[in-house]
Design a protein around this motif. Structure first.
Motif, PDB file in Angstrom:
ATOM      1  N   TYR A  32       0.972 -24.682  34.938  1.00 16.36           N
ATOM      2  CA  TYR A  32      -0.303 -25.305  34.605  1.00 16.36           C
ATOM      3  C   TYR A  32      -0.699 -26.344  35.466  1.00 16.36           C
ATOM      4  CZ  TYR A  32      -3.876 -27.227  31.267  1.00 16.36           C
ATOM      5  OH  TYR A  32      -5.055 -27.666  30.857  1.00 16.36           O
ATOM      6  N   LYS A  62       3.656 -13.182  37.349  1.00 11.24           N
ATOM      7  CA  LYS A  62       3.855 -12.412  36.139  1.00 11.24           C
ATOM      8  C   LYS A  62       5.467 -12.707  35.448  1.00 11.24           C
ATOM      9  CE  LYS A  62       1.377  -8.077  36.272  1.00 11.24           C
ATOM     10  NZ  LYS A  62       0.306  -8.687  35.433  1.00 11.24           N
ATOM     11  N   GLU A  78       7.695 -17.690  26.258  1.00 14.13           N
ATOM     12  CA  GLU A  78       6.390 -17.774  25.863  1.00 14.13           C
ATOM     13  C   GLU A  78       5.462 -18.887  26.693  1.00 14.13           C
ATOM     14  OE1 GLU A  78       2.975 -17.589  24.007  1.00 14.13           O
ATOM     15  OE2 GLU A  78       4.384 -16.027  24.126  1.00 14.13           O
ATOM     16  N   TYR A  81       4.561 -17.880  29.899  1.00 15.52           N
ATOM     17  CA  TYR A  81       3.379 -16.758  29.822  1.00 15.52           C
ATOM     18  C   TYR A  81       2.147 -17.539  29.358  1.00 15.52           C
ATOM     19  CZ  TYR A  81       0.593 -13.049  27.947  1.00 15.52           C
ATOM     20  OH  TYR A  81      -0.317 -12.231  27.652  1.00 15.52           O
ATOM     21  N   ARG A  82       2.218 -18.447  28.467  1.00 15.02           N
ATOM     22  CA  ARG A  82       0.988 -19.233  27.834  1.00 15.02           C
ATOM     23  C   ARG A  82       0.186 -19.824  29.116  1.00 15.02           C
ATOM     24  NH1 ARG A  82       2.127 -23.710  24.439  1.00 15.02           N
ATOM     25  NH2 ARG A  82       3.855 -22.946  24.413  1.00 15.02           N
ATOM     26  N   TYR A  83       1.139 -20.645  29.728  1.00 18.39           N
ATOM     27  CA  TYR A  83       0.316 -21.312  30.688  1.00 18.39           C
ATOM     28  C   TYR A  83       0.269 -20.612  32.205  1.00 18.39           C
ATOM     29  CZ  TYR A  83       0.795 -25.387  27.654  1.00 18.39           C
ATOM     30  OH  TYR A  83       0.591 -26.116  26.627  1.00 18.39           O
ATOM     31  N   SER A  84       0.481 -19.485  32.214  1.00 15.92           N
ATOM     32  CA  SER A  84       0.478 -18.886  33.663  1.00 15.92           C
ATOM     33  C   SER A  84      -0.236 -17.659  33.432  1.00 15.92           C
ATOM     34  CB  SER A  84       1.652 -18.632  34.288  1.00 15.92           C
ATOM     35  OG  SER A  84       2.491 -17.870  33.669  1.00 15.92           O
ATOM     36  N   GLU A  85       0.344 -16.632  33.165  1.00 12.45           N
ATOM     37  CA  GLU A  85      -0.037 -15.177  33.171  1.00 12.45           C
ATOM     38  C   GLU A  85      -1.252 -14.992  31.947  1.00 12.45           C
ATOM     39  OE1 GLU A  85       1.529 -10.678  32.574  1.00 12.45           O
ATOM     40  OE2 GLU A  85       2.964 -12.415  32.893  1.00 12.45           O
ATOM     41  N   LYS A  86      -1.096 -15.592  30.956  1.00  7.43           N
ATOM     42  CA  LYS A  86      -2.085 -15.591  29.989  1.00  7.43           C
ATOM     43  C   LYS A  86      -3.402 -16.332  30.365  1.00  7.43           C
ATOM     44  CE  LYS A  86      -3.287 -16.109  24.883  1.00  7.43           C
ATOM     45  NZ  LYS A  86      -2.527 -16.597  23.771  1.00  7.43           N
ATOM     46  N   ALA A  87      -3.364 -17.359  31.120  1.00  7.63           N
ATOM     47  CA  ALA A  87      -4.291 -18.189  31.677  1.00  7.63           C
ATOM     48  C   ALA A  87      -4.749 -17.688  33.017  1.00  7.63           C
ATOM     49  CB  ALA A  87      -3.840 -19.854  31.789  1.00  7.63           C
ATOM     50  N   ASP A  88      -4.478 -16.550  33.195  1.00  6.20           N
ATOM     51  CA  ASP A  88      -4.658 -16.007  34.655  1.00  6.20           C
ATOM     52  C   ASP A  88      -4.345 -16.954  35.823  1.00  6.20           C
ATOM     53  OD1 ASP A  88      -5.589 -13.739  36.355  1.00  6.20           O
ATOM     54  OD2 ASP A  88      -7.733 -14.662  36.503  1.00  6.20           O
TER      55      ASP A  88
END
Length: 101
Positions: A32, A62, A78, A81-88
């Motif tokens: 992020y 990923k 988590e 994931y939340r601050y990288s992959e999920k946020a593209d």
């Protein structure tokens, strides 16, 4: 040339200090707002008054590609994931070592 301070969660201080004092390379994952802040070859102060140098920065897209995926806790996975992959966005794995003063 030193460029400020590299921050770490306080609960990681003792394990990082132990590894550094044993001459081992340490790693930290940045997501992020911390992406792109640190640079290879640059020295940074730590919150516990040691100087480190960044020796390598790898970027990943990923969480499953994280080199230490199996060692990460579910909460760490988590968060990444939340601050990288999920946020593209990607994340960075930063390798660093102690510089003796």
């Amino acid at each position: 040339m030193e460029q400020g301070t590299m921050t770490f969660p306080e609960n990681e201080y003792s394990s990082i200090v132990n590894r550094l004092n044993q001459g081992k390379t340490c790693y930290t994952t940045r997501v992020y707002k911390e992406l792109g802040i640190y640079r290879e070859g640059v020295k940074y102060n730590t919150p516990w008054n040691q100087t480190i140098v960044v020796i390598q920065i790898q970027q990943f897209n990923k969480i499953a590609d994280h080199p230490f995926y199996k060692e990460l806790t579910p909460a760490q996975r988590e968060e990444i994931y939340r601050y990288s992959e999920k946020a593209d966005k990607s994340y960075e794995l930063i390798a660093f070592k102690l510089i003796e003063k």
